[in-house]
Design an enzyme around this catalytic site. Structure first.
Site, PDB file in Angstrom:
ATOM      1  N   CYS A  45       1.821   2.474  12.952  1.00  0.00           N
ATOM      2  CA  CYS A  45       2.863   3.387  12.484  1.00  0.00           C
ATOM      3  C   CYS A  45       3.196   4.440  13.518  1.00  0.00           C
ATOM      4  CB  CYS A  45       2.419   4.053  11.197  1.00  0.00           C
ATOM      5  SG  CYS A  45       1.628   2.896  10.110  1.00  0.00           S
ATOM      6  N   GLY A  72       0.805  -1.208   0.000  1.00  0.00           N
ATOM      7  CA  GLY A  72       0.000   0.000   0.000  1.00  0.00           C
ATOM      8  C   GLY A  72       0.843   1.265   0.000  1.00  0.00           C
ATOM      9  N   SER A  73       1.933   1.258   0.756  1.00  0.00           N
ATOM     10  CA  SER A  73       2.769   2.458   0.847  1.00  0.00           C
ATOM     11  C   SER A  73       3.354   2.815  -0.514  1.00  0.00           C
ATOM     12  CB  SER A  73       3.904   2.241   1.855  1.00  0.00           C
ATOM     13  OG  SER A  73       3.371   2.015   3.134  1.00  0.00           O
ATOM     14  N   GLN A  83      -7.641  -0.031   3.532  1.00  0.00           N
ATOM     15  CA  GLN A  83      -8.522  -0.651   4.528  1.00  0.00           C
ATOM     16  C   GLN A  83      -9.853  -1.091   3.920  1.00  0.00           C
ATOM     17  OE1 GLN A  83      -8.108  -1.349   7.863  1.00  0.00           O
ATOM     18  NE2 GLN A  83      -5.986  -0.656   7.829  1.00  0.00           N
ATOM     19  N   THR A 114      11.632  -7.677 -11.074  1.00  0.00           N
ATOM     20  CA  THR A 114      11.109  -9.003 -11.425  1.00  0.00           C
ATOM     21  C   THR A 114       9.824  -9.275 -10.664  1.00  0.00           C
ATOM     22  OG1 THR A 114      13.344  -9.739 -11.821  1.00  0.00           O
ATOM     23  CG2 THR A 114      11.692 -11.466 -11.454  1.00  0.00           C
ATOM     24  N   ASN A 130      -7.835   4.064   8.692  1.00  0.00           N
ATOM     25  CA  ASN A 130      -7.268   2.860   9.293  1.00  0.00           C
ATOM     26  C   ASN A 130      -7.329   2.872  10.819  1.00  0.00           C
ATOM     27  OD1 ASN A 130      -5.291   4.943   8.384  1.00  0.00           O
ATOM     28  ND2 ASN A 130      -3.923   3.814   9.743  1.00  0.00           N
ATOM     29  N   SER A 188      -3.574  -3.190  -0.611  1.00  0.00           N
ATOM     30  CA  SER A 188      -2.479  -3.968  -0.043  1.00  0.00           C
ATOM     31  C   SER A 188      -2.992  -5.337   0.398  1.00  0.00           C
ATOM     32  CB  SER A 188      -1.893  -3.223   1.156  1.00  0.00           C
ATOM     33  OG  SER A 188      -0.895  -4.003   1.765  1.00  0.00           O
ATOM     34  N   ALA A 189      -2.297  -6.393  -0.027  1.00  0.00           N
ATOM     35  CA  ALA A 189      -2.795  -7.761   0.182  1.00  0.00           C
ATOM     36  C   ALA A 189      -2.858  -8.168   1.655  1.00  0.00           C
ATOM     37  CB  ALA A 189      -1.935  -8.755  -0.600  1.00  0.00           C
TER      38      ALA A 189
HETATM   39  C1  PLP Z   1      -1.701  -0.521   6.026  1.00  0.00           C
HETATM   40  C2  PLP Z   1      -2.040   0.739   5.320  1.00  0.00           C
HETATM   41  C3  PLP Z   1      -1.153   1.294   4.388  1.00  0.00           C
HETATM   42  C4  PLP Z   1       0.206   0.710   4.119  1.00  0.00           C
HETATM   43  O1  PLP Z   1       0.143  -0.500   3.438  1.00  0.00           O
HETATM   44  P1  PLP Z   1       1.443  -1.418   3.385  1.00  0.00           P
HETATM   45  O2  PLP Z   1       1.111  -2.502   2.430  1.00  0.00           O
HETATM   46  O3  PLP Z   1       1.671  -1.925   4.773  1.00  0.00           O
HETATM   47  O4  PLP Z   1       2.560  -0.558   2.897  1.00  0.00           O
HETATM   48  C5  PLP Z   1      -1.541   2.440   3.732  1.00  0.00           C
HETATM   49  N1  PLP Z   1      -2.740   3.016   3.961  1.00  0.00           N
HETATM   50  C6  PLP Z   1      -3.617   2.509   4.847  1.00  0.00           C
HETATM   51  C7  PLP Z   1      -4.940   3.167   5.030  1.00  0.00           C
HETATM   52  C8  PLP Z   1      -3.295   1.357   5.551  1.00  0.00           C
HETATM   53  O5  PLP Z   1      -4.168   0.867   6.430  1.00  0.00           O
END
Ligand code: PLP
Length: 389
Positions: A324, A70-71, A178, A236, A150, A198-199
């Site tokens: 975080c 996600g980041s 989320q 890759t 989140n 994000s998985a």
């Molecule tokens: C967890 C989260 C992220 C970060 O995702 P990662 O895959 O851990 O880098 C970003 N935004 C929100 C709202 C999240 O909850």
């Protein structure tokens, strides 16, 4: 262990692990080495996974780009659009309660000469689309508003924001990390131009995510190198990760309504019981417009950190806010952003459920938390005399 910190990360499903396994040891070819049969097998899995993930959000497979999470997706969306559209303008609009992957990216861009407006939210953590509209100027190239928060679970009026951005000709990015797999999402209905997911937030593997980029959106690359992901993101391909992500998202989207009903029942039972049985307690976030799996509270006269440590010792895993900011002494920017004073924001607890959460676990948690809060309050000088006048 009773795990109630699913907003931080989730357990991988066995079916997801099983789906991934062959791609570590048997089908381990390089998905870009399409001149070999080993590569072709990996490529096939990649293509199928892209189709699956795209379908879950109503996108075309060609609009979906896998990332490391996600980041990275947030960084790519914001930096990529800012850099590529500099000739049009240098202004970005976001909110005060975004994830740090968005906020710190925007702060970085400010140092590079971009202008960022941080729109405030209401007491529930919700952004008012009119406040966004008011800030849009000729210079604005991007609006970035999270789908759901989140920490406090509030779901934003994404359809309205999408519509107004489309009318004004400004790109709309949403951090849906989320929300993906938790609520129905259709990028076309909602007029979303860029979407991060994000998985590991929906029972998939860590270290893999995706950015949806609507066809035609002008965006710079972030990771330069080889020609992977249609030449837009080098490295890759993480085939096993991507296969796991697709499997997990497919399962999350199957029977979503049924799972949501169960989650909402457990969530509301938890909220009602805690508010009823523990005095000087508030619910953070919106009562209805919230993620089915999220609860967030503030208990006056205690520190959230001590509460979560005590709970952890008893086998209940929750968090004081976001993973975080834990470890720092500053209260969460989200809780400050909804207008809470520091002393109340410090007493926060987020309890986030998953489809694996049972009613027995919730009942057991409800029973455990009250006495711990009372014990901590009894030790607190702030609490002395409260309610005893
Ligand atoms: C967890 C989260 C992220 C970060 O995702 P990662 O895959 O851990 O880098 C970003 N935004 C929100 C709202 C999240 O909850």
């Amino acid at each position: 262990m009773i795990y109630l910190d699913n907003a931080a990360t989730t357990k991988m499903k066995d079916s997801v692990v099983e789906a991934m396994k062959p791609y570590f040891t048997e089908i381990f070819g390089n998905a870009s080495s399409t001149y070999t049969s080993a590569g072709q097998a990996a490529r096939k899995a990649l293509i199928q996974s892209r189709e699956t993930v795209a379908r879950c959000i109503g996108a075309q497979p060609s609009e979906l780009f896998f990332t490391s999470g996600g980041s990275e997706a947030d960084n790519w969306a914001i930096k990529g659009v800012a850099l590529r559209n500099k000739n049009k303008g240098n202004h970005i609009i976001t909110t005060t309660v975004e994830h740090h992957a968005v906020l710190h990216t925007c702060e970085f861009l400010e140092k590079q000469g971009f202008r960022v407006t941080y729109v405030p939210v209401d007491e529930y953590g919700m952004v008012n689309p009119d406040d966004i509209a008011k800030e849009i100027t000729e210079e604005t190239v991007l609006v970035s508003v999270m789908f759901a928060n989140n920490e406090i679970g509030t779901i934003n009026p994404i359809a309205k924001i999408g519509k107004l951005c489309r009318e004004k000709g400004v790109y709309f990015h949403t951090d849906a990390v989320q929300a993906t797999g938790a609520v129905p999402i259709d990028v076309n209905e909602l007029n979303i131009d860029l979407l991060s997911m994000s998985a590991h937030k929906f029972h998939g593997p860590k270290g893999v995510g995706a950015l949806y980029i609507r066809k035609g959106v002008k965006i710079e690359n972030l990771i330069h190198g080889g020609a992977q992901e249609s030449g837009r993101r080098a490295t890759t391909e993480n085939v096993a990760g991507v296969v796991g992500m697709a499997q997990a998202l497919k399962e999350a989207c199957d029977n979503m309504q049924e799972k949501t009903q169960k989650l909402v029942y457990l969530r509301d039972k938890l909220i009602d019981s805690i508010l009823e049985t523990i005095p000087y307690t508030r619910l953070n976030g919106h009562r209805e417009e919230r993620l089915p799996n999220n609860t967030s509270f503030c208990f006056r006269y205690i520190e959230g950190e001590s509460l979560l440590l005590s709970l952890d010792m008893m086998g209940y895993v929750v968090s004081s806010g976001s993973a975080c900011t834990s470890g720092s002494l500053d209260p969460s920017h989200v809780l400050l952003g909804i207008g809470l004073p520091h002393e109340i924001a410090h007493g926060s607890m987020r309890v986030s459920l998953s489809e694996f959460t049972t009613e027995e676990e919730i009942d057991s948690f409800i029973k455990a938390v009250g006495p711990i809060v009372q014990r901590l309050r009894d030790m607190s000088p702030l609490y002395e005399g409260v309610g005893k006048e």
